[in-house]
Design an enzyme around this catalytic site. Structure first.
Site, short mmCIF file in Angstrom:
data_model
loop_
_atom_site.label_atom_id
_atom_site.label_comp_id
_atom_site.label_asym_id
_atom_site.label_seq_id
_atom_site.Cartn_x
_atom_site.Cartn_y
_atom_site.Cartn_z
N CYS A 57 0.71 -1.17 -0.05
CA CYS A 57 0.08 0.13 -0.15
C CYS A 57 0.80 1.33 0.03
O CYS A 57 1.91 1.25 0.54
CB CYS A 57 -1.03 0.10 1.15
SG CYS A 57 -0.04 0.15 2.80
N CYS A 59 0.57 3.84 2.16
CA CYS A 59 1.25 4.26 3.26
C CYS A 59 2.44 3.48 3.64
O CYS A 59 3.41 3.91 4.59
CB CYS A 59 0.17 4.26 4.41
SG CYS A 59 -0.42 2.74 4.74
#
Length: 149
Positions: A57, A59
């Site tokens: 992802c 993040c």
């Protein structure tokens, strides 16, 4: 249409730089349940340890991995033992690692701190996503100082 094996090979190639980022920072990559058990039962019985549950992802790429790497390179109380499992890629290893993180739901990316083989602190995705890398670095360093004295 691409075969399943070709697709999986392509995915592995795409994810490799995300794996390498932590491996190049001296994290031991745990890809099987047996490697996870060995790390927990043999390698981190004494001392301090950090396990990162890596992810593809945004993040993880923009916050978690850079913050975690910076925290261990600049902190006075950095963990002695470093390892990582990759959620969504090494599913069995990740599931096995999560058995050592009792009391917390699955979360990736995340980081777990251990002292003498015991979980002492957990940083879930919610403490990473939405924060900047500097905030996560400060959070980790504060945890190292508190739990790794």
């Amino acid at each position: 249409m691409m075969s399943f094996d070709a697709y999986m090979n392509q995915m592995k190639q795409m994810v490799q730089p995300m794996r390498d980022e932590l491996v190049n920072a001296n994290f031991k990559e745990l890809t099987t349940p047996e490697e996870v058990d060995h790390w927990f039962n043999e390698e981190i019985k004494s001392g301090t340890a950090l396990l990162v549950i890596n992810s593809v992802c945004g993040c993880a790429a923009g916050i978690a991995r850079p913050a975690i790497i910076h925290s261990i390179q600049t902190g006075d109380q950095a963990p002695q033992h470093l390892a990582t499992v990759f959620a969504g890629q090494d599913k069995e290893a990740t599931a096995q690692a999560r058995t050592y993180i009792e009391g917390y739901p699955p979360s990736s990316p995340s980081a777990a701190l251990f002292k003498d083989g015991k979980l002492v602190y957990f940083v879930p995705r919610e403490a990473i996503e939405g924060y900047d890398a500097e905030t996560v670095v400060a959070h980790l360093k504060k945890a190292y100082e508190k739990y790794f004295q």
